[in-house]
Design a protein around this motif. Sequence first.
Motif, PDB file in Angstrom:
ATOM      1  N   LEU A   1       0.864  -1.172   0.000  1.00 11.21           N
ATOM      2  CA  LEU A   1       0.000   0.000   0.000  1.00 11.21           C
ATOM      3  C   LEU A   1       0.903   1.225   0.000  1.00 11.21           C
ATOM      4  O   LEU A   1       2.064   1.155   0.417  1.00 11.21           O
ATOM      5  N   PRO A   2       0.414   2.361  -0.454  1.00  9.18           N
ATOM      6  CA  PRO A   2       1.242   3.571  -0.392  1.00  9.18           C
ATOM      7  C   PRO A   2       1.649   3.896   1.041  1.00  9.18           C
ATOM      8  O   PRO A   2       0.847   3.744   1.979  1.00  9.18           O
ATOM      9  N   PHE A   3       2.861   4.344   1.217  1.00  8.47           N
ATOM     10  CA  PHE A   3       3.337   4.742   2.541  1.00  8.47           C
ATOM     11  C   PHE A   3       2.574   5.959   3.040  1.00  8.47           C
ATOM     12  O   PHE A   3       2.249   6.078   4.225  1.00  8.47           O
ATOM     13  N   SER A   4       2.283   6.880   2.117  1.00  6.84           N
ATOM     14  CA  SER A   4       1.595   8.114   2.489  1.00  6.84           C
ATOM     15  C   SER A   4       0.643   8.512   1.368  1.00  6.84           C
ATOM     16  O   SER A   4       1.008   8.460   0.192  1.00  6.84           O
ATOM     17  N   GLY A   5      -0.575   8.868   1.728  1.00 12.67           N
ATOM     18  CA  GLY A   5      -1.542   9.291   0.726  1.00 12.67           C
ATOM     19  C   GLY A   5      -2.003   8.145  -0.147  1.00 12.67           C
ATOM     20  O   GLY A   5      -2.090   6.999   0.299  1.00 12.67           O
ATOM     21  N   ASP A   6      -2.259   8.447  -1.414  1.00 10.71           N
ATOM     22  CA  ASP A   6      -2.801   7.423  -2.314  1.00 10.71           C
ATOM     23  C   ASP A   6      -1.838   7.073  -3.439  1.00 10.71           C
ATOM     24  O   ASP A   6      -2.239   6.514  -4.462  1.00 10.71           O
ATOM     25  N   SER A   7      -0.533   7.391  -3.280  1.00  9.19           N
ATOM     26  CA  SER A   7       0.443   7.097  -4.325  1.00  9.19           C
ATOM     27  C   SER A   7       1.750   6.629  -3.702  1.00  9.19           C
ATOM     28  O   SER A   7       2.122   7.058  -2.605  1.00  9.19           O
ATOM     29  N   PHE A   8       2.433   5.748  -4.434  1.00 10.18           N
ATOM     30  CA  PHE A   8       3.761   5.327  -4.001  1.00 10.18           C
ATOM     31  C   PHE A   8       4.792   6.440  -4.208  1.00 10.18           C
ATOM     32  O   PHE A   8       5.861   6.408  -3.615  1.00 10.18           O
ATOM     33  N   GLU A   9       4.463   7.398  -5.042  1.00 12.31           N
ATOM     34  CA  GLU A   9       5.396   8.479  -5.341  1.00 12.31           C
ATOM     35  C   GLU A   9       5.454   9.482  -4.197  1.00 12.31           C
ATOM     36  O   GLU A   9       4.426   9.986  -3.739  1.00 12.31           O
ATOM     37  N   LEU A  10       6.666   9.785  -3.755  1.00 14.55           N
ATOM     38  CA  LEU A  10       6.901  10.879  -2.818  1.00 14.55           C
ATOM     39  C   LEU A  10       7.855  11.852  -3.515  1.00 14.55           C
ATOM     40  O   LEU A  10       9.074  11.795  -3.333  1.00 14.55           O
ATOM     41  N   PRO A  11       7.321  12.734  -4.340  1.00 13.81           N
ATOM     42  CA  PRO A  11       8.174  13.635  -5.115  1.00 13.81           C
ATOM     43  C   PRO A  11       8.758  14.747  -4.249  1.00 13.81           C
ATOM     44  O   PRO A  11       8.189  15.131  -3.226  1.00 13.81           O
ATOM     45  N   TYR A  12       9.883  15.275  -4.697  1.00 10.67           N
ATOM     46  CA  TYR A  12      10.500  16.417  -4.032  1.00 10.67           C
ATOM     47  C   TYR A  12      11.353  17.154  -5.054  1.00 10.67           C
ATOM     48  O   TYR A  12      11.637  16.637  -6.134  1.00 10.67           O
ATOM     49  N   GLU A  13      11.747  18.358  -4.693  1.00 12.33           N
ATOM     50  CA  GLU A  13      12.576  19.157  -5.589  1.00 12.33           C
ATOM     51  C   GLU A  13      13.812  19.663  -4.852  1.00 12.33           C
ATOM     52  O   GLU A  13      13.805  19.824  -3.631  1.00 12.33           O
TER      53      GLU A  13
ATOM     54  N   PHE B   1      13.742  11.533   2.256  1.00 12.99           N
ATOM     55  CA  PHE B   1      12.683  10.718   2.855  1.00 12.99           C
ATOM     56  C   PHE B   1      12.689  10.887   4.366  1.00 12.99           C
ATOM     57  O   PHE B   1      11.636  11.077   4.989  1.00 12.99           O
ATOM     58  N   TYR B   2      13.878  10.841   4.959  1.00 12.30           N
ATOM     59  CA  TYR B   2      13.950  10.955   6.406  1.00 12.30           C
ATOM     60  C   TYR B   2      13.518  12.340   6.874  1.00 12.30           C
ATOM     61  O   TYR B   2      12.707  12.468   7.803  1.00 12.30           O
ATOM     62  N   SER B   3      14.042  13.379   6.238  1.00  7.46           N
ATOM     63  CA  SER B   3      13.732  14.736   6.697  1.00  7.46           C
ATOM     64  C   SER B   3      12.280  15.124   6.419  1.00  7.46           C
ATOM     65  O   SER B   3      11.660  15.840   7.213  1.00  7.46           O
ATOM     66  N   ASP B   4      11.722  14.642   5.307  1.00  9.05           N
ATOM     67  CA  ASP B   4      10.360  15.042   4.925  1.00  9.05           C
ATOM     68  C   ASP B   4       9.271  14.173   5.546  1.00  9.05           C
ATOM     69  O   ASP B   4       8.155  14.658   5.783  1.00  9.05           O
ATOM     70  N   HIS B   5       9.564  12.901   5.790  1.00  4.05           N
ATOM     71  CA  HIS B   5       8.494  11.971   6.154  1.00  4.05           C
ATOM     72  C   HIS B   5       8.727  11.187   7.448  1.00  4.05           C
ATOM     73  O   HIS B   5       7.815  10.493   7.899  1.00  4.05           O
ATOM     74  N   VAL B   6       9.918  11.283   8.024  1.00  3.79           N
ATOM     75  CA  VAL B   6      10.207  10.521   9.246  1.00  3.79           C
ATOM     76  C   VAL B   6      10.472  11.448  10.418  1.00  3.79           C
ATOM     77  O   VAL B   6       9.822  11.335  11.469  1.00  3.79           O
ATOM     78  N   GLU B   7      11.410  12.341  10.263  1.00  2.00           N
ATOM     79  CA  GLU B   7      11.840  13.186  11.373  1.00  2.00           C
ATOM     80  C   GLU B   7      10.672  14.001  11.931  1.00  2.00           C
ATOM     81  O   GLU B   7      10.019  14.755  11.219  1.00  2.00           O
ATOM     82  N   GLY B   8      10.408  13.781  13.222  1.00  2.00           N
ATOM     83  CA  GLY B   8       9.327  14.496  13.883  1.00  2.00           C
ATOM     84  C   GLY B   8       7.941  13.974  13.575  1.00  2.00           C
ATOM     85  O   GLY B   8       6.945  14.512  14.074  1.00  2.00           O
ATOM     86  N   LYS B   9       7.856  12.918  12.759  1.00  2.00           N
ATOM     87  CA  LYS B   9       6.545  12.410  12.338  1.00  2.00           C
ATOM     88  C   LYS B   9       6.329  10.947  12.724  1.00  2.00           C
ATOM     89  O   LYS B   9       5.233  10.553  13.103  1.00  2.00           O
ATOM     90  N   THR B  10       7.333  10.132  12.572  1.00  2.00           N
ATOM     91  CA  THR B  10       7.199   8.711  12.874  1.00  2.00           C
ATOM     92  C   THR B  10       8.539   8.182  13.345  1.00  2.00           C
ATOM     93  O   THR B  10       9.556   8.877  13.305  1.00  2.00           O
TER      94      THR B  10
END
Length: 362
Positions: free
Chosen positions: A45-57, A145-154
Amino acid sequence: MNALASQLRADTEAICYSDGRKVGTAGHERAKVHLKQRLSEIGCLPFSGDSFELPYEFKKQSFCNLIGRIPGKDSGLSPLLIGAHYDSVISHPCADDNAAAVAIALQAGRIIHEGGGLQRDVIIAIFDAEEPPYFLSDAMGSQRFYSDHVEGKTSIHAAVVMDLVGHDISVPGHMLGILPGVKWLELLLPGFGGKDFSVPHLSSGLFVTGSESHAELPDALRGIGQPDHLKVIATLNDYIGDVSDHGVFRRHGVPYWFLSCGQWAHYHMPTDTPDRLNYDKMAAITHYLLQMARSLDERELKGERKEEKVHDTIELEAAFLRSALGLFHGPVMRWAGLKEVKSRADMDQFAMKLLSTGLGML
């Protein structure tokens, strides 16, 4: 070749394009589309939201991590992460670096899903932008991935990261006449000294670093032991450094293991093609990874989430080295100027000798 090895080959070849997977290229986009489909097919299943994509710039350039989740029996537990990067350094297939590790992560995820999952969720993380010029920059996929989706969140329970896990460990040709037990090959094959070659006992080697990252990991690795068809060498991350995506987890105090067969003659070369890989060895590594995941799943691994907390694992390293070398242990120790490894100073001497020959991970 068994069924798992065949599946690993198919997953590897599927993203080994002649034009590679460099960030921003058509091959990179094709790999992204294909891997999203594979994450769905293996039961993620997607880690976050409804897509496997976690885009960033970063600096106006677009990147995309692909992150799936295999639900466990207790979603309240911190998840275990299995990770590998999918970008390539050059516009060539780059099978060992790092399509092979992506294939192993996918097949491990499939097997975990088909087995009903573990106690905790398993994150299958396919990171972008590991290769230069992004390596260790703020564009590196694992760091984002760590800074955007892990640190301070999970909280990540533990991470197992792979890089360069598709090939047999080979002995550099210049080692003929230096390394005990292989000099006779030059007598049988004149002129062979200029080429890398495999020694059956050593070719199945696999380096594992990171057991020093938590007090329970040495016992966890001992409990798994030496697997069939592999020669596992446990060693310190300090000997190689943060050479791949495990670095961000180490720096944030996440217990981790990093798996690699080290560099070889085809590292970052156009010759890193799928036909040169050992898919039976990759199948053995997949089974070993699954044992690691199940062992980590069962342990609480509480506390000690600080980078500076490093546990001495010299007894573990010495025992695994002796087991991996087997009958070669005595001759190899003599070559390294040692009787045996008993202390950290002994292991330092052995590691530096190994690295100086090109037999190690650097």
